[in-house]
Design an enzyme around this catalytic site. Structure first.
Site, PDB file in Angstrom:
ATOM      1  CG  LEU A  81      -3.099   1.313  -2.618  1.00  0.00           C
ATOM      2  CD1 LEU A  81      -4.198   0.270  -2.672  1.00  0.00           C
ATOM      3  CD2 LEU A  81      -3.656   2.634  -2.095  1.00  0.00           C
ATOM      4  CG  HIS A  82       3.731   3.817  -0.598  1.00  0.00           C
ATOM      5  ND1 HIS A  82       4.697   3.503  -1.519  1.00  0.00           N
ATOM      6  CD2 HIS A  82       3.251   5.029  -0.970  1.00  0.00           C
ATOM      7  CE1 HIS A  82       4.810   4.487  -2.394  1.00  0.00           C
ATOM      8  NE2 HIS A  82       3.944   5.425  -2.087  1.00  0.00           N
TER       9      HIS A  82
END
Ligand code: BDR
Ligand code: CA
Length: 315
Positions: free
Chosen positions: A238-239
């Site tokens: 979930l950068h």
């Protein structure tokens, strides 16, 4: 407690949306001055439409400003292979009724930064085109930015190339301006974002909760995982969430102060966030706190708490 002023510059994008949701759920701690859009994951009109659709669905909004439709010098290379045709595939949003402001994002960011008595944190989760142009055009804003919390880069390995991460690769000249601006950078690169992952079980949990926001997130994430599963991922980074999470909860991260520069060459190193890792070289002035690790349990706990909080607020 004094709220932290934040500006969010983004290219939504599934993980950008999760990052915005985390910020929206924490408006008791963050004073969100606005959200600006930049071409990246999809074209500028599509990513802007995605913010308008999101806000229409949620029934909450912050100011929205529209930025640059292409990188400073390079051709735009979108991330549609990850985020789909709309840039935010996987959920049927209502027709947007929320409008974007008419002020260009760079002027908008300048006005917001200068209007605040306290310094602000600039959060960037897309290519750095808007931020680079802001700093180059209006250098007076530098004194008003405490630090830039950005998702981009990687110390050890890239994603679009062996060495470069997408946001930096997309506009390396803009990234070069930002990293050399003198403003402290907190870099959520792939080193940490791959540790900030969500699992299929986590997504099923969101699906089970089935509130207005958790349901939307589960659907969006199911699309987001398709690309990653095809690429052989078991878990899904979930950068962009890291860039917001750091502002809210620094303690769950570990990092290293480094001197980082951007490779703007046209070689295989284009877009590399090149860091000096030699232990025996002491740099007087490092420019970047490169985040390298995160407590994933706490990360997911805080993220889900944010989604559930919005579920309750938006009933
Ligand atoms: C970055 O690129 C985009 O696909 C994501 O939104 C994130 O900002 C990851 O490389
Ligand atoms: Ca992004």
């Amino acid at each position: 407690m004094q709220k932290i002023n934040v500006l969010i510059d983004c290219d939504p994008g599934h993980d950008d949306v999760m990052a915005i949701l985390l910020a929206l759920a924490n408006r008791d701690k963050l004073n969100i001055l606005g959200v600006s859009t930049v071409a990246g994951n999809q074209t500028l009109d599509k990513v802007t439409l995605n913010v308008r659709k999101l806000y229409t669905y949620l029934g909450i909004k912050t100011p929205i400003a529209v930025g640059m439709e292409r990188p400073i010098i390079r051709e735009l290379k979108t991330g549609d292979f990850v985020h789909g045709e709309s840039g935010l595939d996987g959920f049927e949003f209502p027709e947007p009724t929320v409008e974007a402001d008419s002020t260009n994002a760079i002027i908008f960011m300048r006005e917001k930064l200068l209007s605040c008595h306290e310094k602000s944190v600039l959060i960037a989760t897309g290519p750095l085109t808007n931020v680079g142009l802001l700093l180059r055009t209006f250098p007076e804003v530098k004194d008003k930015i405490e630090y830039i919390s950005l998702m981009g880069g990687s110390i050890f390995k890239g994603n679009v190339t062996p060495f470069a991460e997408y946001n930096i690769y997309a506009d390396p000249e803009a990234a070069h301006i930002v990293f050399n601006s003198g403003i402290p950078i907190v870099m959520s690169g792939l080193d940490v974002t791959h540790k900030a992952y969500i699992t299929n079980e986590d997504i099923l949990e969101l699906e089970r909760i089935d509130g207005k926001v958790t349901r939307m997130c589960a659907k969006l994430l199911k699309f987001f995982t398709k690309f990653h599963t095809n690429e052989g991922y078991k878990n899904f980074p979930l950068h962009d969430v890291c860039a917001v999470m750091y502002v809210l909860n620094k303690d769950i991260f570990e990092g290293q102060n480094l001197l980082v520069d951007i490779d703007t060459s046209d070689t295989m190193h284009r877009g590399r966030t090149a860091a000096d890792l030699r232990e025996w070289v002491i740099h007087e002035n490092t420019n970047t706190l490169a985040l390298l690790d995160v407590d994933r349990e706490k990360f997911i706990h805080d993220l889900f708490a944010a989604f559930i909080k919005l579920d309750k607020e938006l009933i």
